[in-house]
Design a protein around this motif. Structure first.
Motif, PDB file in Angstrom:
ATOM      1  N   SER A  53      53.590   7.310 -37.822  1.00 26.04           N
ATOM      2  CA  SER A  53      53.346   6.431 -38.967  1.00 26.04           C
ATOM      3  C   SER A  53      51.862   6.426 -39.318  1.00 26.04           C
ATOM      4  CB  SER A  53      53.803   5.002 -38.650  1.00 26.04           C
ATOM      5  OG  SER A  53      55.192   4.974 -38.400  1.00 26.04           O
ATOM      6  N   VAL A  94      52.720   1.587 -44.980  1.00 27.03           N
ATOM      7  CA  VAL A  94      52.729   2.642 -43.977  1.00 27.03           C
ATOM      8  C   VAL A  94      53.767   3.687 -44.355  1.00 27.03           C
ATOM      9  CG1 VAL A  94      53.380   3.153 -41.589  1.00 27.03           C
ATOM     10  CG2 VAL A  94      51.882   1.223 -42.091  1.00 27.03           C
ATOM     11  N   ASP A 127      55.973   6.929 -42.993  1.00 30.00           N
ATOM     12  CA  ASP A 127      56.436   7.723 -41.862  1.00 30.00           C
ATOM     13  C   ASP A 127      56.385   9.180 -42.293  1.00 30.00           C
ATOM     14  OD1 ASP A 127      56.964   5.597 -40.135  1.00 30.00           O
ATOM     15  OD2 ASP A 127      58.936   5.259 -41.023  1.00 30.00           O
ATOM     16  N   ARG A 137      53.296  -2.765 -43.538  1.00 31.75           N
ATOM     17  CA  ARG A 137      52.586  -2.743 -42.270  1.00 31.75           C
ATOM     18  C   ARG A 137      52.705  -4.109 -41.614  1.00 31.75           C
ATOM     19  NH1 ARG A 137      46.267  -1.283 -41.720  1.00 31.75           N
ATOM     20  NH2 ARG A 137      46.016  -3.511 -42.009  1.00 31.75           N
TER      21      ARG A 137
END
Length: 209
Positions: A97, A172, A174, A197
């Motif tokens: 991440s 965030v 991935d 986040r």
């Protein structure tokens, strides 16, 4: 830029020698002929190491050491160009991440060209590269709308890009990637999803730089 003197070429196959076409020979014989030509050299051209091991275990060890992957070749097969079952390139894939700190617009109106990603190093966010694949056009448009809503004039990382749009570091991404480059950037990252986040501790922490 890398110093040209640091570039190494690892030879692993031999197709011609002294005017002879070796492509019909099995790989083990081509390697046998290659060995005395290259083995023992310490210059720019060297012999790649041949390893006989359990494939799954060797792949696991290669990935654990940060390598891009392994190449498996059938020792009894002649040379054939292109892809086939006589050789396989098996790449290592990692997934972590990263904080989204900005984006670069696409040439397609309303879409994202690249996400600008960051990770923590010694408590500070540092830029780790851009990600420009892994989404559909519709997903790209929605992602841009989301990021446009959190634009900022104060970048979270030290990065100068002419067409970059910086955002608050609150989302965030991935991403799946193959490895880290020597300068601490992601190699071939691909977007896999986005989330808020919730915990800064979940963000990948750089350890190689």
């Amino acid at each position: 830029m890398h110093d040209p003197s640091e570039i190494l070429f690892f030879a692993f196959d031999l197709l011609y020698v002294d005017g002879w076409d070796l492509r019909r020979l099995p790989f083990r014989e081509r390697r046998w002929l290659l060995d005395p030509i290259v083995a023992g050299r310490t210059g720019a051209i060297r012999l790649s190491e041949e390893v006989e091991a359990d494939g799954e275990e060797f792949y696991r060890v290669a990935c654990a050491h940060g390598l891009e992957g392994i190449i498996a070749k059938h020792r009894e097969k002649p040379y054939r160009s292109g892809r086939g079952d006589w050789w396989q390139k098996i790449t290592c894939k990692r997934r972590d991440s990263f904080v989204i700190v900005g984006f670069e617009p696409s040439t397609v109106p309303g879409a994202i060209g690249r996400l600008l990603l960051a990770a923590r190093r010694r408590g500070e966010l540092v830029y780790v590269g851009g990600c420009g694949t892994g989404w559909t056009y519709a997903e790209s448009v929605k992602l841009r709308e989301l990021l446009e809503a959190i634009r900022t004039d104060s970048p979270a990382v030290n990065l100068k890009r002419k067409n970059a749009v910086f955002v608050e570091p609150v989302l965030v991404a991935d991403a799946e990637y193959r490895a880290w480059t020597q300068d601490g950037k992601l190699r071939h990252p691909s977007f896999k999803g986005i989330r808020e986040r919730a915990d800064a501790g979940e963000i990948f922490i750089l350890t190689n730089k």
